[in-house]
Design an enzyme around this catalytic site. Sequence first.
Site, mmCIF file in Angstrom:
data_model
loop_
_atom_site.group_PDB
_atom_site.id
_atom_site.type_symbol
_atom_site.label_atom_id
_atom_site.label_comp_id
_atom_site.label_asym_id
_atom_site.label_seq_id
_atom_site.Cartn_x
_atom_site.Cartn_y
_atom_site.Cartn_z
ATOM 1 N NE ARG A 190 -3.782 0.167 0.444
ATOM 2 C CZ ARG A 190 -4.732 -0.120 -0.463
ATOM 3 N NH1 ARG A 190 -4.846 0.612 -1.543
ATOM 4 N NH2 ARG A 190 -5.527 -1.172 -0.287
ATOM 5 N NE ARG A 241 -2.643 -4.475 -7.161
ATOM 6 C CZ ARG A 241 -3.517 -3.679 -6.554
ATOM 7 N NH1 ARG A 241 -3.151 -2.449 -6.198
ATOM 8 N NH2 ARG A 241 -4.763 -4.088 -6.303
ATOM 9 C CG HIS A 267 -2.445 2.845 -8.168
ATOM 10 N ND1 HIS A 267 -2.470 3.569 -7.009
ATOM 11 C CD2 HIS A 267 -3.735 2.458 -8.376
ATOM 12 C CE1 HIS A 267 -3.705 3.611 -6.525
ATOM 13 N NE2 HIS A 267 -4.489 2.962 -7.342
ATOM 14 C CG ASP A 285 -11.782 6.054 -7.935
ATOM 15 O OD1 ASP A 285 -12.055 4.977 -7.374
ATOM 16 O OD2 ASP A 285 -10.975 6.156 -8.886
ATOM 17 C CD GLU A 335 -4.117 5.638 -9.657
ATOM 18 O OE1 GLU A 335 -4.754 5.981 -8.648
ATOM 19 O OE2 GLU A 335 -4.494 4.719 -10.405
HETATM 20 O O1 TA6 Z 1 -6.817 4.008 -8.913
HETATM 21 C C1 TA6 Z 1 -7.982 4.191 -8.166
HETATM 22 C C2 TA6 Z 1 -8.496 2.829 -7.696
HETATM 23 O O2 TA6 Z 1 -8.949 2.059 -8.785
HETATM 24 C C3 TA6 Z 1 -9.589 3.063 -6.662
HETATM 25 O O3 TA6 Z 1 -10.863 2.724 -7.164
HETATM 26 C C4 TA6 Z 1 -9.144 2.213 -5.475
HETATM 27 O O4 TA6 Z 1 -9.682 0.920 -5.569
HETATM 28 C C5 TA6 Z 1 -7.623 2.242 -5.643
HETATM 29 O O5 TA6 Z 1 -7.440 2.089 -7.042
HETATM 30 C C6 TA6 Z 1 -6.845 1.269 -4.796
HETATM 31 O O6 TA6 Z 1 -7.074 -0.034 -5.238
HETATM 32 P P1 TA6 Z 1 -6.349 -1.235 -4.398
HETATM 33 O O7 TA6 Z 1 -6.753 -2.484 -5.114
HETATM 34 O O8 TA6 Z 1 -4.862 -0.985 -4.450
HETATM 35 O O9 TA6 Z 1 -6.865 -1.115 -2.985
#
Ligand code: TA6
Length: 297
Positions: free
Chosen positions: A76, A102, A166, A211, A269
């Site tokens: 994270r 990932r 991301h 988002d 991102e």
């Molecule tokens: O990039 C935005 C997103 O798609 C959000 O909708 C949220 O789910 C975020 O990615 C984080 O996703 P993750 O699977 O890393 O918790």
Amino acid sequence: MDTDPDMHGSTEIELPDGVTWLEPEPGFPVIGVSHAKGTARIALHGAHVTSWVPAAHAEVFYVSPKAALRPGKAIRGGVPVCWPWFGAHPEDGSKPAHGFARNRFWRLVSATANEEGVELRLELPLEPGDGPLKLAQTIKVGGTLDLALETTNASEAPHALSQALHSYFAVGDIEAVRVEGLDGCDYLETLAEPPSVERQSGAVRFSGETDRIYATGGRIRMVDERLGRVTTITSEGSNSTVVWNPWIDKAARLGDLPDEDYRKFVCLETANAWRDARMLAPGEKQVLKARISSNGF
Ligand code: TA6
């Protein structure tokens, strides 16, 4: 380093001065980069950049203190690689969000250094059922951070690809952040029911869960008014930029994120998503690039 020798041969690669293996958790190797132009850390798991500190500046990325450092779970924070699909799998909801790149160990294939910085190249080991796309990431650590995802369609048929770098950028306080360079751009408001297409007016600011997928590439700037820092992201091979902050309620639902830490980052991102999802022809190679620069504070 008592790393599982099955790190796909990564530990046999000769490392230049300033590049070392670290092991913050047993069996979870991280490449440590120390160069006059900056330092960085890249976990072999996910080829995941978890730190970049340009010389004379501050850490650019946020990583949750509750981030898991174990196989199969994305870290994270830092720069997760979302590949070969962005978001939910288009047909099979049982597959992991944001693909599988990932969530597994990669293979370090080269590490070189010169006066400008350190360049690492990593490849994603494929497993049965992964499909015909191959992935390599090149990471250049210096006064800027240059990331490149190289996808090759190794089949005789076209194949769909969506992806994102991301990136979790550290901020002083999310309510003192503005993102410039998206003015006038269409974006997909994913939180609307149903999702709607809107147009951005002015800079993006944050006062709730955000988002959005913006239909734009090129250059965006994140201005941290609290820290007096400007971070610039310049993309190539991308015509979509995702802007995300979970805010209070979603942050509270994420077990690997402290409830209050939504205030400490914004995700900007560099992507191929929404209208910018790709279809690779047989043998086609597609490259998604992000160059990140930061004036620190
Ligand atoms: O990039 C935005 C997103 O798609 C959000 O909708 C949220 O789910 C975020 O990615 C984080 O996703 P993750 O699977 O890393 O918790």
